[in-house]
Design a protein around this motif. Sequence first.
Motif, PDB file in Angstrom:
ATOM      1  N   ILE A  71       7.290  16.709   0.918  1.00 48.62           N
ATOM      2  CA  ILE A  71       7.911  15.498   0.717  1.00 48.62           C
ATOM      3  C   ILE A  71       7.098  14.833  -0.540  1.00 48.62           C
ATOM      4  O   ILE A  71       6.003  14.890  -0.440  1.00 48.62           O
ATOM      5  N   VAL A  72       7.693  14.325  -1.622  1.00 51.24           N
ATOM      6  CA  VAL A  72       6.930  13.874  -2.747  1.00 51.24           C
ATOM      7  C   VAL A  72       7.258  12.612  -2.894  1.00 51.24           C
ATOM      8  O   VAL A  72       8.208  11.687  -2.362  1.00 51.24           O
ATOM      9  N   ASN A  73       6.283  11.558  -3.529  1.00 47.41           N
ATOM     10  CA  ASN A  73       6.653  10.308  -4.042  1.00 47.41           C
ATOM     11  C   ASN A  73       7.207  10.223  -5.390  1.00 47.41           C
ATOM     12  O   ASN A  73       7.561  10.997  -5.903  1.00 47.41           O
ATOM     13  N   GLN A  74       7.386   8.849  -5.663  1.00 46.90           N
ATOM     14  CA  GLN A  74       8.442   8.694  -6.967  1.00 46.90           C
ATOM     15  C   GLN A  74       7.563   8.902  -8.020  1.00 46.90           C
ATOM     16  O   GLN A  74       8.192   9.476  -9.171  1.00 46.90           O
ATOM     17  N   GLU A  75       6.219   8.853  -8.177  1.00 48.65           N
ATOM     18  CA  GLU A  75       5.645   9.187  -9.194  1.00 48.65           C
ATOM     19  C   GLU A  75       5.495  10.526  -9.418  1.00 48.65           C
ATOM     20  O   GLU A  75       5.584  11.077 -10.691  1.00 48.65           O
ATOM     21  N   PHE A  76       5.438  11.395  -8.293  1.00 52.48           N
ATOM     22  CA  PHE A  76       5.483  12.806  -8.426  1.00 52.48           C
ATOM     23  C   PHE A  76       6.924  13.289  -9.152  1.00 52.48           C
ATOM     24  O   PHE A  76       6.818  14.009  -9.890  1.00 52.48           O
ATOM     25  N   ASP A  80       6.090   5.070  -3.582  1.00 53.64           N
ATOM     26  CA  ASP A  80       4.503   5.187  -4.200  1.00 53.64           C
ATOM     27  C   ASP A  80       3.866   4.397  -3.149  1.00 53.64           C
ATOM     28  O   ASP A  80       4.026   3.559  -2.502  1.00 53.64           O
ATOM     29  N   GLY A  81       2.353   4.680  -3.469  1.00 52.11           N
ATOM     30  CA  GLY A  81       1.410   3.936  -2.468  1.00 52.11           C
ATOM     31  C   GLY A  81       0.022   4.069  -3.264  1.00 52.11           C
ATOM     32  O   GLY A  81      -0.215   4.745  -4.553  1.00 52.11           O
ATOM     33  N   LYS A  82      -0.992   3.597  -2.424  1.00 48.98           N
ATOM     34  CA  LYS A  82      -2.116   3.942  -2.868  1.00 48.98           C
ATOM     35  C   LYS A  82      -2.986   4.926  -2.052  1.00 48.98           C
ATOM     36  O   LYS A  82      -2.560   5.202  -0.866  1.00 48.98           O
ATOM     37  N   LEU A 124       0.918  -1.390  -0.017  1.00 53.61           N
ATOM     38  CA  LEU A 124       0.088   0.000   0.037  1.00 53.61           C
ATOM     39  C   LEU A 124       0.759   1.538   0.012  1.00 53.61           C
ATOM     40  O   LEU A 124       0.358   2.220  -0.159  1.00 53.61           O
ATOM     41  N   GLY A 125       2.036   0.995   0.117  1.00 57.17           N
ATOM     42  CA  GLY A 125       3.026   2.259   0.230  1.00 57.17           C
ATOM     43  C   GLY A 125       3.038   2.765   1.647  1.00 57.17           C
ATOM     44  O   GLY A 125       3.862   3.550   1.858  1.00 57.17           O
ATOM     45  N   PRO A 152      -0.486   4.199 -10.211  1.00 59.37           N
ATOM     46  CA  PRO A 152       0.356   4.900  -9.457  1.00 59.37           C
ATOM     47  C   PRO A 152       0.049   6.385  -9.837  1.00 59.37           C
ATOM     48  O   PRO A 152      -0.117   6.766 -10.762  1.00 59.37           O
ATOM     49  N   HIS A 153      -0.116   7.139  -8.716  1.00 59.46           N
ATOM     50  CA  HIS A 153      -0.324   8.684  -8.673  1.00 59.46           C
ATOM     51  C   HIS A 153       0.545   9.571  -7.699  1.00 59.46           C
ATOM     52  O   HIS A 153       1.012   9.040  -6.664  1.00 59.46           O
TER      53      HIS A 153
END
Length: 809
Positions: free
Chosen positions: A571-576, A607-609, A456-457, A617-618
């Motif tokens: 802080i951002v995720n990988q998809e960002f 990444d996660g849900k 789930l991230g 992935p969003h």
Amino acid sequence: MTSLLQDLRFALRQMRHSPGFALTAVVILGLGIAANVIVFGVVQGLVLRPLDVPHAEQVKTLQPKEGGPFLSFPEVRDVRDQNTVFSAVAALEIQAFGLEANGATRPVWGCEVSGQYFEVVGIKPFLGRLLERADDDHPGASDAAVLSWAAWKSDFGSDPHVVGTRIRLDKHSYTIVGVAPEGFNGTEKFAQLDVYVPMANEASLDGDNWLDTRTYRNIFAVVRIKDGVTMPQVQAELNAITARIAQQYPKDDEGLALKLARPGLAGDFIGGPVRGFLAGIMGLAGLVLLAACANLGSLFAAHTADRAREIAIRMAVGASRWRIVRHVLVEAFVISIFGGAFACYLAWMALAGLASWHPPTLYPFKFHVLPQPSLILIAFVISVLAGVLFGVMPLRQIFKTDPNDAIKSGASQTSAGRRWALRDVLLAAQIALCCVTVTAAFVSLRGLGRALSMDLGFNPKNAVRTQIDLSEAGYTSATADDHFQRQLLEKVSHLPGVEAAGYATNTPLDFDASMTGVFSQQTSDFRPSNKAFDTYFYYVSPGYLAASGTPLLAGRDVSFTDTEKTPAVAIVNQEFARRLFHSENAVGRYFKNHDGVSIQIVGLMADGKHFTLSEDPHAAAFFPISEKADTRTVLIVRTRRDTGDMVATIRNVVRDLDSGVPILESGTWTSQLALSLFPSQVATVALGLFGAFGLLLSITGTFGLASYTVSKRLRELSIRVALGAQAKQILSTALGRMLILLASGSAVGMLLGIAASRVLSAIVYHASAQDPFVLAAVVFTVLVTGALSVAGPVRRVLHVDPANLLREQ
């Protein structure tokens, strides 16, 4: 009439003489009809039945043409003030409140509504009056509140003098001015609301005034169309209004387009998927009922074959074929009536249970699908049609019966070399359909298993999630952080067994996610067409990532030193990072928000849900909560102790800090994710039940045909045994055709199941019938059910005694 009563008595005697056949037929038919009645009851409650308001066909949901169903209040206000096709336009937002009444405080769900809301719905009050335009004219214009009929019954004991009673909502005083009528549950069919208050008081209730903010899109809008106005006229005017809005506010509303949708299920946002899913289930239920009828037709054919000598003797002594046919049809009708009554009982119990069931969430979801008397009529009609359908199956057999041959040969007649009959085609189709339902059941079961174990991230295991809203205790955004949230975090962090703790405004998969536009650092024009993409965003405290088990891949965590007076960070995720920079090398780089503020990326997380388990992935961004305080508080505590003990301890800590703060929800994080799994669970349960019923039909249908074939050819098979035929030859002769039908039907069913399983991908995570586990499970299930189906007839064939049988016949 006398003759008909005789036929009824005869049918009842036949059922008493063959109780196994009668019970099997009633149960199969009852289950088939019940499945259809239950699904239709849900469809009727959620889709077909209009809102319980006068002239419901004129009430519609106003929503964007693309995306979710939400609008900003200024957009709704513009439509309200500029239109000529609506008699009333209203905005509403579903909110949680802390209700203080009769010396007790409890969390309730209510609705903030604009002044024309009760003009849109057009209802009359049960007691007192409803909210009016003057109540919502300006902030503080009125402290009026309207109770729902259910809240009046449960919280105020049906007090007829409740009007004028003072209550407190989130520590703010309100006066009850009326009670809504029984049966009115608002304009959303999935919600059970308790109180309605003016939207103009939003700032005092939440401490955050978004009534003039065009970028705050979190409200529903409903309208009532004027008499005589057509839908094309409405759409043309909406197009003109949105064009003016977009021209006047290009930064916020460029590209705005509105449409009307059916009310009750958040417009097309929930309504579209729900209608599509229920339509598929309804079609599947109908096909299963047809399979049940074909199954019973085969059983009736076998039953009639067993009675061939009896029928022949009755015809020989003067009974006409039409009299025999009438007996068979009356018997089928009686069985169908018993099956329909059994189906009504099952459907009534299932719908009543569904209506009283509350999904596993703190949200006020309720399914208004109480069983209606009309469903009994539907069950009766389906029963009669089903009785006629499976009752006519043996007619051709009766009309072709020669009494002399039947009496000479007994109940068995040779059918060697016969052509493929309709009965064979129906059995193959029934097996194929049952194989489809079994395949779909295993696909959904496999998908649910993957959803339970997917990444789930974040890691909800060994974590306790506690949700509170400090506005319900009178806190504001300015006072929540210093006076409660940080103190709570400090105390909880020092509890024995706590590994990490942090809090946020909301968490992934809690269905409260918000999105905002992301712009590159070079952007200077911040209209919507220039944004790079939309991202989910959260405000979190230091320690939240560790407490939630979210991996920080690079950079640092947020800090309480990151405030609104310091440079903005995130802080951002990988998809960002991939979408904005085309690489994951994002730490130290910048992006801009809708207001043109440059924000530095200080951390990169996995990444996660965020909204659904089936989403791709969003992008997501986590901002320091110290930059923008909020009364919404979701505390995450990772613990080595028993989670049940930790829940109780956290409740005590909250109560010690402020006993007036109501806890909306507190428990293991895993249990609170149940709503995210709810679509998968619904699909698994529904398709699992259809799969189980499909197996039952497959077993009984194959057994019925096998028994019928053996009984028809028993004399021939006895002669073959007497002439020295081997067991293999006997089995091939007796059951070869049935095995071909079983194999071909199963093969076609598996292929159809593979094709149909793609429909589940939007509901069940990674659903695929090509999964080796699914294929193996289906093949194994088909083999086992096939073996069980033919076990009885095979035993009968292999143990035949030709001497005794020929002597008897």
